[in-house]
Design a protein around this motif. Structure first.
Motif, mmCIF file in Angstrom:
data_model
loop_
_atom_site.group_PDB
_atom_site.id
_atom_site.type_symbol
_atom_site.label_atom_id
_atom_site.label_comp_id
_atom_site.label_asym_id
_atom_site.label_seq_id
_atom_site.Cartn_x
_atom_site.Cartn_y
_atom_site.Cartn_z
ATOM 1 N N ALA A 30 -6.117 7.910 12.258
ATOM 2 C CA ALA A 30 -4.991 7.374 11.483
ATOM 3 C C ALA A 30 -4.708 8.297 10.311
ATOM 4 C CB ALA A 30 -5.315 5.969 10.989
ATOM 5 N N PHE A 31 -3.529 8.118 9.730
ATOM 6 C CA PHE A 31 -3.179 8.884 8.539
ATOM 7 C C PHE A 31 -2.285 8.045 7.648
ATOM 8 C CE2 PHE A 31 0.064 9.697 11.637
ATOM 9 C CZ PHE A 31 1.252 9.831 10.936
ATOM 10 N N VAL A 32 -2.232 8.410 6.379
ATOM 11 C CA VAL A 32 -1.410 7.704 5.413
ATOM 12 C C VAL A 32 -0.007 8.295 5.445
ATOM 13 C CG1 VAL A 32 -1.089 7.151 2.975
ATOM 14 C CG2 VAL A 32 -3.397 7.180 3.952
ATOM 15 N N LEU A 33 0.977 7.459 5.720
ATOM 16 C CA LEU A 33 2.376 7.869 5.677
ATOM 17 C C LEU A 33 2.903 7.818 4.243
ATOM 18 C CD1 LEU A 33 3.568 5.819 8.756
ATOM 19 C CD2 LEU A 33 3.679 8.295 8.560
ATOM 20 N N SER A 34 2.506 6.791 3.509
ATOM 21 C CA SER A 34 2.956 6.603 2.139
ATOM 22 C C SER A 34 1.997 5.658 1.440
ATOM 23 C CB SER A 34 4.372 6.011 2.134
ATOM 24 O OG SER A 34 4.794 5.711 0.838
ATOM 25 N N GLY A 35 1.791 5.873 0.154
ATOM 26 C CA GLY A 35 0.945 4.974 -0.613
ATOM 27 C C GLY A 35 1.288 5.015 -2.086
ATOM 28 N N ILE A 36 1.518 3.855 -2.669
ATOM 29 C CA ILE A 36 1.757 3.718 -4.100
ATOM 30 C C ILE A 36 1.040 2.472 -4.583
ATOM 31 C CG2 ILE A 36 3.983 4.913 -4.069
ATOM 32 C CD1 ILE A 36 5.292 2.091 -4.212
ATOM 33 N N GLY A 37 0.957 2.306 -5.896
ATOM 34 C CA GLY A 37 0.333 1.114 -6.439
ATOM 35 C C GLY A 37 -0.252 1.383 -7.800
ATOM 36 N N SER A 38 -1.249 0.586 -8.175
ATOM 37 C CA SER A 38 -1.897 0.762 -9.466
ATOM 38 C C SER A 38 -3.401 0.572 -9.316
ATOM 39 C CB SER A 38 -1.333 -0.221 -10.490
ATOM 40 O OG SER A 38 -1.646 -1.552 -10.133
ATOM 41 N N LEU A 39 -4.138 1.271 -10.172
ATOM 42 C CA LEU A 39 -5.597 1.192 -10.192
ATOM 43 C C LEU A 39 -6.072 0.867 -11.600
ATOM 44 C CD1 LEU A 39 -6.512 4.408 -8.139
ATOM 45 C CD2 LEU A 39 -6.323 2.059 -7.281
ATOM 46 N N GLU A 40 -7.214 0.192 -11.682
ATOM 47 C CA GLU A 40 -7.857 -0.038 -12.975
ATOM 48 C C GLU A 40 -9.029 0.915 -13.173
ATOM 49 O OE1 GLU A 40 -11.010 -3.596 -12.178
ATOM 50 O OE2 GLU A 40 -8.896 -4.177 -12.225
ATOM 51 N N ARG A 41 -9.494 1.473 -12.083
ATOM 52 C CA ARG A 41 -10.589 2.445 -12.114
ATOM 53 C C ARG A 41 -10.408 3.370 -10.927
ATOM 54 N NH1 ARG A 41 -16.590 0.278 -11.424
ATOM 55 N NH2 ARG A 41 -15.651 -0.252 -9.451
ATOM 56 N N ALA A 42 -10.705 4.636 -11.131
ATOM 57 C CA ALA A 42 -10.571 5.607 -10.042
ATOM 58 C C ALA A 42 -11.753 6.556 -10.048
ATOM 59 C CB ALA A 42 -9.267 6.392 -10.186
ATOM 60 N N HIS A 43 -12.042 7.088 -8.883
ATOM 61 C CA HIS A 43 -13.034 8.149 -8.729
ATOM 62 C C HIS A 43 -12.366 9.257 -7.925
ATOM 63 C CE1 HIS A 43 -15.786 4.878 -9.792
ATOM 64 N NE2 HIS A 43 -16.571 5.841 -10.234
#
Length: 138
Positions: A30-43
């Motif tokens: 599989a692959f990501v076609l599109s992705g958006i959003g919000s995070l409170e923590r990231a690595h």
């Protein structure tokens, strides 16, 4: 190709949730076609770094791209903090959704993705196979 639209909710680990969604479909490519959003923590692991860096605070996911294989993912993200400063890199586990993540996934049911050691790079790299083809595609 089959397309799946996902909406992830607060507290979900972005990478783990995407992998689980693909595996739940019985898919190994599989692959990501599109992705958006919000995070409170990231690595994020930046280019040439050995380890992921932990980032805290409200962040917008500006872009998300990559592949999801049967034995691992290779995902990149671009994030912006509250001041608009942008950072990007390899998406590691521990990226927690703040309000939402909206992701379109492309599932490739006739293909198999695996990550296998590549002596030239020193990393586990993507190998693409047609279902039932042990040699792999080049």
């Amino acid at each position: 190709m089959e397309v799946r639209a996902l909406r992830l909710t607060p507290g979900q680990d972005l990478r783990r949730a995407l992998e689980c969604a693909v595996y739940a479909e019985g898919c190994s490519a599989a692959f990501v076609l599109s992705g958006i959003g919000s995070l409170e923590r990231a690595h994020l692991r930046r280019a040439g770094a050995d380890d992921a860096e932990a980032l805290h605070g409200d962040m917008e996911v500006l872009t998300l791209a990559g592949t999801i294989a049967a034995n691992g993912s290779h995902l990149h993200a671009t994030l912006a903090d509250a001041s608009g400063a942008v950072v990007g890199g390899h998406l590691a586990y521990g990226c927690l959704v703040r309000t939402t993540a909206e992701v379109l996934l492309g599932l490739l049911p006739r293909l198999s993705f695996r990550r296998e050691p590549d002596l030239r790079t020193g990393f586990a790299e993507l190998v693409v196979r047609q279902e039932g083809d042990p040699a792999g595609l080049t």
